[in-house]
Design a protein around this motif. Structure first.
Motif, short mmCIF file in Angstrom:
data_model
loop_
_atom_site.label_atom_id
_atom_site.label_comp_id
_atom_site.label_asym_id
_atom_site.label_seq_id
_atom_site.Cartn_x
_atom_site.Cartn_y
_atom_site.Cartn_z
N UNK A 10 36.36 -10.45 16.01
CA UNK A 10 36.93 -11.51 15.17
C UNK A 10 38.41 -11.26 14.90
N UNK A 11 38.76 -10.02 14.58
CA UNK A 11 40.16 -9.68 14.31
C UNK A 11 41.01 -9.82 15.57
N UNK A 12 40.47 -9.40 16.71
CA UNK A 12 41.20 -9.53 17.97
C UNK A 12 41.49 -11.00 18.28
N UNK A 13 40.49 -11.85 18.14
CA UNK A 13 40.69 -13.28 18.42
C UNK A 13 41.69 -13.90 17.44
N UNK A 14 41.65 -13.48 16.20
CA UNK A 14 42.62 -13.99 15.22
C UNK A 14 44.04 -13.61 15.63
N UNK A 15 44.23 -12.37 16.09
CA UNK A 15 45.57 -11.93 16.54
C UNK A 15 46.01 -12.70 17.78
N UNK A 16 45.09 -12.96 18.69
CA UNK A 16 45.42 -13.73 19.90
C UNK A 16 45.86 -15.14 19.52
N UNK A 17 45.08 -15.81 18.66
CA UNK A 17 45.41 -17.17 18.25
C UNK A 17 46.73 -17.22 17.49
N UNK A 18 46.98 -16.23 16.64
CA UNK A 18 48.21 -16.24 15.85
C UNK A 18 49.45 -16.00 16.71
N UNK A 19 49.28 -15.40 17.90
CA UNK A 19 50.42 -15.20 18.79
C UNK A 19 50.57 -16.36 19.78
N UNK A 20 49.78 -17.41 19.60
CA UNK A 20 49.91 -18.58 20.46
C UNK A 20 49.05 -18.52 21.71
N UNK A 21 48.14 -17.59 21.76
CA UNK A 21 47.26 -17.44 22.92
C UNK A 21 45.92 -18.11 22.71
N UNK A 22 45.02 -17.85 23.64
CA UNK A 22 43.67 -18.42 23.58
C UNK A 22 42.68 -17.29 23.81
N UNK A 23 41.54 -17.37 23.14
CA UNK A 23 40.50 -16.37 23.33
C UNK A 23 39.14 -16.95 23.05
N UNK A 24 38.12 -16.37 23.68
CA UNK A 24 36.76 -16.82 23.48
C UNK A 24 35.80 -15.67 23.70
N UNK A 25 34.69 -15.70 22.98
CA UNK A 25 33.63 -14.73 23.19
C UNK A 25 32.75 -15.27 24.32
N UNK A 26 32.73 -14.56 25.43
CA UNK A 26 31.93 -14.97 26.58
C UNK A 26 30.50 -14.48 26.43
N UNK A 27 30.35 -13.28 25.88
CA UNK A 27 29.03 -12.70 25.66
C UNK A 27 29.04 -11.95 24.34
N UNK A 28 28.09 -12.27 23.50
CA UNK A 28 27.97 -11.62 22.20
C UNK A 28 26.96 -10.49 22.33
N UNK A 29 27.38 -9.28 21.96
CA UNK A 29 26.52 -8.11 22.08
C UNK A 29 25.97 -7.67 20.74
N UNK A 30 25.66 -6.39 20.64
CA UNK A 30 25.12 -5.82 19.41
C UNK A 30 26.14 -5.95 18.29
N UNK A 31 25.70 -6.40 17.14
CA UNK A 31 26.57 -6.70 16.01
C UNK A 31 27.39 -5.49 15.57
N UNK A 32 26.75 -4.35 15.42
CA UNK A 32 27.42 -3.19 14.84
C UNK A 32 28.12 -2.30 15.85
N UNK A 33 27.47 -2.01 16.96
CA UNK A 33 28.02 -0.97 17.83
C UNK A 33 28.03 -1.33 19.31
#
Length: 114
Positions: A10-33
């Motif tokens: 979530x933090x990585x995608x927020x940084x990408x969007x705030x720098x004018x880029x685009x990001x998406x989760x292609x595959x969601x894995x284990x929540x914690x680790x």
């Protein structure tokens, strides 16, 4: 204390969007680790795959930050094949695709040199 994979992505995608880029989760894995893999496409269409750095890259003690290493640079088919191999080994992986804006992928991730 290391943050969960979900929070890190979530933090990585927020940084990408705030720098004018685009990001998406292609595959969601284990929540914690779940291990996080990041594909980055540049403006010329070349794709780079970043994955978790080897444990030897971390110093003594518990790691505080996630370190990444460049695993592959090439076309989409090669990257997809490598991700399929990683998924067979560990079905709990996360795959995030980014197209960096004003900040390059190397600036968004903590990348180690081999």
């Amino acid at each position: 204390m290391r943050v969960t994979s979900d929070l890190f992505v979530s933090a990585l995608l927020r940084r990408v969007f705030s720098s004018g880029g685009y990001g998406a989760v292609v595959r969601r894995g284990a929540f914690e680790a779940g291990a996080v893999f990041v594909t980055s496409r540049d403006r010329l269409g070349e794709t780079t795959l970043f994955g978790p750095a080897a444990q030897a890259s971390y110093g003594e003690g518990r790691p505080e930050d996630r370190l990444f290493a460049e695993l592959l640079r090439g076309d989409d088919e090669a990257v997809a094949a490598r991700l399929a191999k990683e998924q067979r080994f560990d079905p709990d992986i996360w795959v995030v695709e980014i197209e960096a804006g004003s900040e390059a992928a190397a600036e968004l991730l903590s990348i180690t040199k081999p």
